[in-house]
Write a protein that holds these residues in place. Structure first.
Motif, mmCIF file in Angstrom:
data_model
loop_
_atom_site.group_PDB
_atom_site.id
_atom_site.type_symbol
_atom_site.label_atom_id
_atom_site.label_comp_id
_atom_site.label_asym_id
_atom_site.label_seq_id
_atom_site.Cartn_x
_atom_site.Cartn_y
_atom_site.Cartn_z
ATOM 1 N N PRO A 182 4.486 4.349 -9.809
ATOM 2 C CA PRO A 182 5.227 4.553 -11.064
ATOM 3 C C PRO A 182 6.589 3.868 -11.049
ATOM 4 C CG PRO A 182 4.246 6.606 -10.313
ATOM 5 C CD PRO A 182 4.089 5.635 -9.189
ATOM 6 N N VAL A 183 7.255 3.896 -9.892
ATOM 7 C CA VAL A 183 8.571 3.260 -9.779
ATOM 8 C C VAL A 183 8.430 1.745 -9.868
ATOM 9 C CG1 VAL A 183 10.594 2.926 -8.300
ATOM 10 C CG2 VAL A 183 9.476 5.166 -8.391
ATOM 11 N N LEU A 184 7.428 1.194 -9.173
ATOM 12 C CA LEU A 184 7.210 -0.257 -9.195
ATOM 13 C C LEU A 184 6.850 -0.736 -10.595
ATOM 14 C CD1 LEU A 184 5.196 -0.731 -5.869
ATOM 15 C CD2 LEU A 184 7.644 -1.074 -6.266
ATOM 16 N N THR A 185 6.066 0.065 -11.299
ATOM 17 C CA THR A 185 5.693 -0.284 -12.676
ATOM 18 C C THR A 185 6.923 -0.337 -13.569
ATOM 19 O OG1 THR A 185 3.496 0.718 -12.429
ATOM 20 C CG2 THR A 185 4.328 0.424 -14.676
ATOM 21 N N ALA A 186 7.830 0.635 -13.373
ATOM 22 C CA ALA A 186 9.058 0.669 -14.173
ATOM 23 C C ALA A 186 9.949 -0.532 -13.874
ATOM 24 C CB ALA A 186 9.816 1.970 -13.891
ATOM 25 N N PHE A 187 10.088 -0.864 -12.604
ATOM 26 C CA PHE A 187 10.898 -2.034 -12.252
ATOM 27 C C PHE A 187 10.296 -3.310 -12.833
ATOM 28 C CE2 PHE A 187 12.665 0.246 -8.292
ATOM 29 C CZ PHE A 187 13.838 0.565 -8.957
ATOM 30 N N ASP A 188 8.989 -3.421 -12.763
ATOM 31 C CA ASP A 188 8.321 -4.610 -13.287
ATOM 32 C C ASP A 188 8.508 -4.713 -14.797
ATOM 33 O OD1 ASP A 188 6.383 -6.886 -12.935
ATOM 34 O OD2 ASP A 188 5.208 -5.632 -14.292
ATOM 35 N N ARG A 189 8.435 -3.590 -15.465
ATOM 36 C CA ARG A 189 8.567 -3.586 -16.923
ATOM 37 C C ARG A 189 9.949 -4.057 -17.361
ATOM 38 N NH1 ARG A 189 6.907 1.177 -17.576
ATOM 39 N NH2 ARG A 189 8.889 2.295 -17.832
ATOM 40 N N TYR A 190 10.964 -3.769 -16.548
ATOM 41 C CA TYR A 190 12.327 -4.162 -16.905
ATOM 42 C C TYR A 190 12.776 -5.434 -16.194
ATOM 43 C CZ TYR A 190 13.203 0.008 -19.652
ATOM 44 O OH TYR A 190 13.171 0.968 -20.628
ATOM 45 N N GLY A 191 11.828 -6.172 -15.608
ATOM 46 C CA GLY A 191 12.124 -7.489 -15.079
ATOM 47 C C GLY A 191 12.797 -7.532 -13.721
ATOM 48 N N TYR A 192 12.727 -6.445 -12.963
ATOM 49 C CA TYR A 192 13.311 -6.448 -11.616
ATOM 50 C C TYR A 192 12.354 -7.115 -10.630
ATOM 51 C CZ TYR A 192 17.179 -3.352 -12.847
ATOM 52 O OH TYR A 192 18.321 -2.815 -13.392
ATOM 53 N N SER A 193 12.914 -7.914 -9.742
ATOM 54 C CA SER A 193 12.120 -8.586 -8.717
ATOM 55 C C SER A 193 12.037 -7.706 -7.474
ATOM 56 C CB SER A 193 12.751 -9.934 -8.354
ATOM 57 O OG SER A 193 12.071 -10.523 -7.264
ATOM 58 N N VAL A 194 10.839 -7.194 -7.188
ATOM 59 C CA VAL A 194 10.632 -6.358 -6.005
ATOM 60 C C VAL A 194 10.333 -7.273 -4.821
ATOM 61 C CG1 VAL A 194 9.244 -4.562 -4.923
ATOM 62 C CG2 VAL A 194 9.824 -4.407 -7.367
ATOM 63 N N LYS A 195 11.236 -7.291 -3.856
ATOM 64 C CA LYS A 195 11.085 -8.161 -2.690
ATOM 65 C C LYS A 195 10.058 -7.615 -1.720
ATOM 66 C CE LYS A 195 13.831 -10.147 1.081
ATOM 67 N NZ LYS A 195 15.182 -10.150 1.719
ATOM 68 N N THR A 196 10.094 -6.312 -1.482
ATOM 69 C CA THR A 196 9.164 -5.696 -0.538
ATOM 70 C C THR A 196 9.148 -4.194 -0.742
ATOM 71 O OG1 THR A 196 8.611 -5.444 1.819
ATOM 72 C CG2 THR A 196 10.927 -5.427 1.259
ATOM 73 N N THR A 197 8.082 -3.553 -0.265
ATOM 74 C CA THR A 197 8.012 -2.090 -0.248
ATOM 75 C C THR A 197 7.523 -1.655 1.123
ATOM 76 O OG1 THR A 197 5.722 -1.997 -1.028
ATOM 77 C CG2 THR A 197 7.453 -1.994 -2.709
ATOM 78 N N TYR A 198 7.851 -0.419 1.481
ATOM 79 C CA TYR A 198 7.381 0.127 2.749
ATOM 80 C C TYR A 198 7.116 1.615 2.583
ATOM 81 C CZ TYR A 198 7.262 1.773 7.528
ATOM 82 O OH TYR A 198 6.877 2.386 8.687
#
Length: 221
Positions: A182-198
């Protein structure tokens, strides 16, 4: 978290009348490479095991030993970040703490500092990590927090570091949940570049874990 809250009640200070051999013995007992020299409440400086070995006169009083460190210390009201900065810059295994009159109060060990820093960044709390990459002008903590909370998550810790490019920054966010979708979806929707997740042992990219492990290894040297 202030320096006075981190003071050890176990590790002693040395006196100028103590010998180099006394100092080495105490260093071995407490697994440190430095100890402060204090007469009454007057902080005189820090001696290292290297200082003692270089002089090669272990039975000489410490008052006769030259010190490679002048008088590094923090004041009791300084923040743990100041303690970490001093310990890191001078590679100290102990950091002396003085009061406002510069009287010696005690010391902070590297081990205590490491444990408290782990608490500070919520290292022991279960949860996932998301690392964003963006320009500083695009960084808005209020918006990031809103997106995270709208996704039914909470930020446990967050730190910002400048990337090699100079004008871009990495934002590492520790969350209170392991399901990051859900957090990644929100970041993607607002144009944030996710470098990595763990998340635990299941990672898309273990860069954050390696960076954290490297920091912990450096602080425990």
């Amino acid at each position: 978290m202030l320096a006075k809250e981190l003071i050890s009640d176990v590790v002693p200070a040395l006196k100028t009348s103590d010998t180099g051999l006394d100092a080495i013995n105490w260093m071995e007992v407490f697994r440190v490479s430095h100890l402060p020299i204090v007469n009454n409440k007057a902080f005189l400086g820090i001696i290292s095991d290297v200082d003692i070995y270089d002089l090669n006169k272990a039975n000489e009083p410490l008052g006769n030993h030259p010190l490679s460190y002048a008088k590094p210390y923090v004041l009791e009201y300084q923040h743990i970040y100041d303690v970490i900065e001093l310990a890191s810059r001078l590679q100290l295994t102990v950091v002396p703490v003085l009061d406002a009159n510069e009287d010696y109060l005690g010391l902070i060990t590297q081990q205590q500092l490491l444990q408290r820093f782990a608490d500070l960044i919520a290292a022991h709390t279960p949860g996932g990590i998301v690392e964003l990459e963006l320009q500083l002008r695009d960084y808005s903590l209020s918006e990031i927090a809103r997106l995270v909370e709208d996704a039914d998550a909470k930020i446990l810790s967050l730190y910002v570091s400048q990337m090699m490019e100079g004008d871009r920054y990495s934002i590492a966010i520790k969350l209170n949940r392991t399901d990051l979708e859900p957090v990644l979806t929100a970041f993607d929707r607002y144009g944030y570049s996710v470098k990595t997740t763990y998340v635990g042992n299941d990672s898309h990219d273990e860069t954050v874990k390696r960076n954290y492990d490297s920091l912990m290894k450096y602080l425990s040297m």
